[in-house]
Write a protein that holds these residues in place. Sequence first.
Motif, PDB file in Angstrom:
ATOM      1  N   GLN A  74       0.839  -1.199   0.000  1.00 51.19           N
ATOM      2  CA  GLN A  74       0.000   0.000   0.000  1.00 51.19           C
ATOM      3  C   GLN A  74       0.882   1.260   0.000  1.00 51.19           C
ATOM      4  OE1 GLN A  74      -2.327   0.859   3.612  1.00 51.19           O
ATOM      5  NE2 GLN A  74      -4.148   1.084   2.302  1.00 51.19           N
ATOM      6  N   ALA A  75       1.915   1.246   0.844  1.00 49.47           N
ATOM      7  CA  ALA A  75       2.818   2.407   0.909  1.00 49.47           C
ATOM      8  C   ALA A  75       3.505   2.648  -0.438  1.00 49.47           C
ATOM      9  CB  ALA A  75       3.862   2.188   2.009  1.00 49.47           C
ATOM     10  N   GLN A  76       3.928   1.551  -1.088  1.00 48.08           N
ATOM     11  CA  GLN A  76       4.571   1.676  -2.414  1.00 48.08           C
ATOM     12  C   GLN A  76       3.634   2.346  -3.408  1.00 48.08           C
ATOM     13  OE1 GLN A  76       5.470  -2.471  -3.066  1.00 48.08           O
ATOM     14  NE2 GLN A  76       7.679  -2.149  -2.915  1.00 48.08           N
ATOM     15  N   LEU A  77       2.382   1.896  -3.406  1.00 48.95           N
ATOM     16  CA  LEU A  77       1.400   2.414  -4.364  1.00 48.95           C
ATOM     17  C   LEU A  77       1.010   3.849  -4.033  1.00 48.95           C
ATOM     18  CD1 LEU A  77      -0.584  -0.893  -4.574  1.00 48.95           C
ATOM     19  CD2 LEU A  77       0.402   0.268  -6.565  1.00 48.95           C
ATOM     20  N   LEU A  78       0.903   4.151  -2.745  1.00 48.39           N
ATOM     21  CA  LEU A  78       0.581   5.529  -2.340  1.00 48.39           C
ATOM     22  C   LEU A  78       1.709   6.474  -2.752  1.00 48.39           C
ATOM     23  CD1 LEU A  78      -0.950   4.718   1.148  1.00 48.39           C
ATOM     24  CD2 LEU A  78      -2.186   5.805  -0.750  1.00 48.39           C
ATOM     25  N   LEU A  79       2.928   5.984  -2.599  1.00 53.25           N
ATOM     26  CA  LEU A  79       4.082   6.796  -3.015  1.00 53.25           C
ATOM     27  C   LEU A  79       4.031   7.020  -4.531  1.00 53.25           C
ATOM     28  CD1 LEU A  79       6.760   8.154  -2.270  1.00 53.25           C
ATOM     29  CD2 LEU A  79       7.890   5.948  -2.556  1.00 53.25           C
ATOM     30  N   PHE A  80       3.702   5.946  -5.264  1.00 54.72           N
ATOM     31  CA  PHE A  80       3.621   6.007  -6.724  1.00 54.72           C
ATOM     32  C   PHE A  80       2.575   7.026  -7.172  1.00 54.72           C
ATOM     33  CE2 PHE A  80       2.283   4.292 -10.913  1.00 54.72           C
ATOM     34  CZ  PHE A  80       3.524   4.334 -11.553  1.00 54.72           C
ATOM     35  N   THR A  81       1.496   7.153  -6.361  1.00 52.74           N
ATOM     36  CA  THR A  81       0.430   8.108  -6.724  1.00 52.74           C
ATOM     37  C   THR A  81       0.579   9.420  -5.941  1.00 52.74           C
ATOM     38  OG1 THR A  81      -0.984   6.955  -5.138  1.00 52.74           O
ATOM     39  CG2 THR A  81      -1.256   6.353  -7.441  1.00 52.74           C
ATOM     40  N   ASN A  82       1.807   9.682  -5.472  1.00 47.09           N
ATOM     41  CA  ASN A  82       2.167  10.962  -4.805  1.00 47.09           C
ATOM     42  C   ASN A  82       1.377  11.251  -3.526  1.00 47.09           C
ATOM     43  OD1 ASN A  82       4.253  11.849  -6.503  1.00 47.09           O
ATOM     44  ND2 ASN A  82       2.752  12.457  -8.043  1.00 47.09           N
ATOM     45  N   GLN A  83       0.958  10.206  -2.822  1.00 49.72           N
ATOM     46  CA  GLN A  83       0.276  10.412  -1.529  1.00 49.72           C
ATOM     47  C   GLN A  83       1.269  10.102  -0.412  1.00 49.72           C
ATOM     48  OE1 GLN A  83      -3.954   8.893  -1.608  1.00 49.72           O
ATOM     49  NE2 GLN A  83      -3.277   7.999  -3.558  1.00 49.72           N
ATOM     50  N   VAL A  84       2.235  10.995  -0.251  1.00 46.63           N
ATOM     51  CA  VAL A  84       3.405  10.717   0.597  1.00 46.63           C
ATOM     52  C   VAL A  84       3.012  10.533   2.066  1.00 46.63           C
ATOM     53  CG1 VAL A  84       5.609  11.652   1.418  1.00 46.63           C
ATOM     54  CG2 VAL A  84       4.983  11.868  -0.988  1.00 46.63           C
ATOM     55  N   ASP A  85       2.131  11.419   2.580  1.00 42.05           N
ATOM     56  CA  ASP A  85       1.758  11.325   4.005  1.00 42.05           C
ATOM     57  C   ASP A  85       1.070  10.003   4.313  1.00 42.05           C
ATOM     58  OD1 ASP A  85       2.871  13.760   4.464  1.00 42.05           O
ATOM     59  OD2 ASP A  85       0.987  14.888   4.261  1.00 42.05           O
ATOM     60  N   LYS A  86       0.181   9.592   3.395  1.00 41.85           N
ATOM     61  CA  LYS A  86      -0.521   8.309   3.594  1.00 41.85           C
ATOM     62  C   LYS A  86       0.472   7.145   3.523  1.00 41.85           C
ATOM     63  CE  LYS A  86      -5.168   9.551   1.977  1.00 41.85           C
ATOM     64  NZ  LYS A  86      -6.167   9.331   0.907  1.00 41.85           N
ATOM     65  N   ALA A  87       1.483   7.273   2.652  1.00 38.22           N
ATOM     66  CA  ALA A  87       2.501   6.214   2.542  1.00 38.22           C
ATOM     67  C   ALA A  87       3.254   6.081   3.861  1.00 38.22           C
ATOM     68  CB  ALA A  87       3.473   6.537   1.406  1.00 38.22           C
ATOM     69  N   PHE A  88       3.636   7.223   4.456  1.00 30.40           N
ATOM     70  CA  PHE A  88       4.313   7.197   5.761  1.00 30.40           C
ATOM     71  C   PHE A  88       3.433   6.497   6.805  1.00 30.40           C
ATOM     72  CE2 PHE A  88       7.288  10.870   4.701  1.00 30.40           C
ATOM     73  CZ  PHE A  88       8.433  10.130   4.903  1.00 30.40           C
ATOM     74  N   ALA A  89       2.127   6.838   6.786  1.00 35.15           N
ATOM     75  CA  ALA A  89       1.197   6.263   7.774  1.00 35.15           C
ATOM     76  C   ALA A  89       1.107   4.746   7.614  1.00 35.15           C
ATOM     77  CB  ALA A  89      -0.189   6.895   7.614  1.00 35.15           C
ATOM     78  N   ALA A  90       1.055   4.275   6.362  1.00 38.67           N
ATOM     79  CA  ALA A  90       0.977   2.821   6.114  1.00 38.67           C
ATOM     80  C   ALA A  90       2.238   2.133   6.634  1.00 38.67           C
ATOM     81  CB  ALA A  90       0.804   2.562   4.619  1.00 38.67           C
ATOM     82  N   LEU A  91       3.383   2.765   6.453  1.00 34.67           N
ATOM     83  CA  LEU A  91       4.646   2.168   6.929  1.00 34.67           C
ATOM     84  C   LEU A  91       4.706   2.141   8.458  1.00 34.67           C
ATOM     85  CD1 LEU A  91       7.174   3.663   4.344  1.00 34.67           C
ATOM     86  CD2 LEU A  91       6.454   1.276   4.528  1.00 34.67           C
ATOM     87  N   GLU A  92       4.133   3.186   9.095  1.00 34.39           N
ATOM     88  CA  GLU A  92       4.060   3.204  10.572  1.00 34.39           C
ATOM     89  C   GLU A  92       3.319   1.957  11.060  1.00 34.39           C
ATOM     90  OE1 GLU A  92       5.149   5.276  13.059  1.00 34.39           O
ATOM     91  OE2 GLU A  92       6.339   6.269  11.493  1.00 34.39           O
ATOM     92  N   LYS A  93       2.152   1.694  10.435  1.00 34.66           N
ATOM     93  CA  LYS A  93       1.339   0.531  10.835  1.00 34.66           C
ATOM     94  C   LYS A  93       2.117  -0.760  10.594  1.00 34.66           C
ATOM     95  CE  LYS A  93      -3.205   2.429   9.688  1.00 34.66           C
ATOM     96  NZ  LYS A  93      -4.267   2.340   8.667  1.00 34.66           N
ATOM     97  N   ALA A  94       2.775  -0.846   9.437  1.00 33.06           N
ATOM     98  CA  ALA A  94       3.540  -2.056   9.110  1.00 33.06           C
ATOM     99  C   ALA A  94       4.630  -2.295  10.151  1.00 33.06           C
ATOM    100  CB  ALA A  94       4.147  -1.926   7.717  1.00 33.06           C
ATOM    101  N   GLU A  95       5.268  -1.196  10.575  1.00 28.98           N
ATOM    102  CA  GLU A  95       6.362  -1.323  11.549  1.00 28.98           C
ATOM    103  C   GLU A  95       5.830  -1.833  12.888  1.00 28.98           C
ATOM    104  OE1 GLU A  95      10.162   1.282  13.256  1.00 28.98           O
ATOM    105  OE2 GLU A  95       8.641   2.254  12.007  1.00 28.98           O
ATOM    106  N   MET A  96       4.629  -1.376  13.261  1.00 28.81           N
ATOM    107  CA  MET A  96       4.022  -1.846  14.511  1.00 28.81           C
ATOM    108  C   MET A  96       3.740  -3.353  14.444  1.00 28.81           C
ATOM    109  SD  MET A  96       1.571   1.428  15.166  1.00 28.81           S
ATOM    110  CE  MET A  96       0.353   0.641  16.179  1.00 28.81           C
ATOM    111  N   LEU A  97       3.354  -3.842  13.253  1.00 26.29           N
ATOM    112  CA  LEU A  97       3.029  -5.261  13.098  1.00 26.29           C
ATOM    113  C   LEU A  97       4.268  -6.139  12.987  1.00 26.29           C
ATOM    114  CD1 LEU A  97       0.082  -5.049  10.534  1.00 26.29           C
ATOM    115  CD2 LEU A  97      -0.083  -5.813  12.912  1.00 26.29           C
ATOM    116  N   GLU A  98       5.275  -5.620  12.266  1.00 25.09           N
ATOM    117  CA  GLU A  98       6.436  -6.478  11.973  1.00 25.09           C
ATOM    118  C   GLU A  98       7.698  -5.619  11.834  1.00 25.09           C
ATOM    119  OE1 GLU A  98       7.319 -10.056   8.850  1.00 25.09           O
ATOM    120  OE2 GLU A  98       5.242  -9.428   9.115  1.00 25.09           O
TER     121      GLU A  98
END
Length: 467
Positions: A74-98
């Motif tokens: 999701q973060a990769q795709l958000l970055l690809f579509t220039n949604q940088v803040d949302k990409a950061f948020a998705a990575l935050e969640k991923a980091e909490m999980l793994e």
Amino acid sequence: MEEEFEFDFNKDAQNSVERYEEMIRNQDQYFFDAQAFEYIIDNYIEKNDPVKALQVVEFALNQHPYAAVFLIKQAQLLLFTNQVDKAFAALEKAEMLEASEADIYVLRGNIYHNLERNAEALENFEKALGLAETTDEILLQMAYVYQNMHDYENAIVYIKRSLEQNMENKDGLYELAFCYDILDKQEESIQFYQEYIDNDPYSYAAWYNLANSFHKMDLFEKAIDAYDYAILIKENFASAYYNKGNALVQLDKYAEAIEVYKQTFEYEPPNADTYCAIGECYEKLERMDEARSYYKKSVKMDSKMADAWFGIGVTLNFEERFFESLHFYKKALELDEENPDFWFAIADAYYKLGQIEQSVEAYYKVLEYNPLDIEAWLDFSTVLYEQGKLVEASETIAEAIKNNPEAAELYYRMVAYLFALGQTQEAISYLETALTTDPEKHYILFEYLPQLQDNRLILEVINKYIK
């Protein structure tokens, strides 16, 4: 109704995409395992459809809320579509999980790199290094960050570390060449590629970069040998043929260069640069019809190819079609108006057409853009001298000497003008400077003013230095 669909990759991977699209059409809910979802997402990424890929990610996260892999996608795709803040948020969640998933930090590092937040990019890549199984790509990413910071020394360190892990990484070899080039460290570059080739003699990229380094050091024979090895390993390596052609040109081997340039057409479509290069070779061989034909091919392919327009002018000038040549010189000048070579050719053409005023104006332009062009100073002063403007001719050479204090030719020419002006003492003084700078070139004086061969005073001074 929720229908279960187990994913068997080997059996029929494409089936999962069809099942997913059927589910969307039916506005239904099917169950897919994580692997199936990954395949469906990748399918849309390959088709360059990030919007549909993001929709699949949403479904995947609904069915597999604890799978960090989908948050990373999701973060990769958000970055690809220039949604940088949302990409950061998705990575935050991923980091909490793994938190031990290297891809989280690689992706975050890339985002920071794009934002030119270099320190944060390096920090994330450093974390990824400690977690990833293979790190050659991460090390290369770090090198790119250092390049961004103009710290090419550190970039080289990381590229070399990357190459130690993956000898096959062609990008690393080319980036290394780029860094050595920027730092102008061709010797180090040559040493590195030679050692690299000792370990991997079949790396065409290493041979090619070695050849380019030799080329930059004007070691053209060695460059050609190395290009030949690159071509031997990778027969369709068009860039190696092209650069080999350039090296042959430097050795004045124009006929050979033409053959090599033409070989590139077997492996890639012809381009304007290569047509222009072939034209220049034919021009040097004084085969002007063929030269003109290739220059015309070049501008037909790229109308902004200034050198090719200029080349057409040169071929016409050679045939003493000066008026026609001016038209093409001016076309070149429209594309590159500060090019001293173009102005020089225009000055010469005007002079040959007897349009002295325009010639003089053009010479001023040549010398404004390149005051180190000794030939241009000499020719310009000749035009003035022939118009009977002796003082201006001598003043022009004085200005030339100021810009080129080492050029003996200018001092010898000054001697001729000062004699013509009757300033004998000053002329002798310049003659002594000329003889001190380069006694071998004293013949220039007599070429320009043959009557000075009978001047006793001049001969005495020359004999003093020649002996």
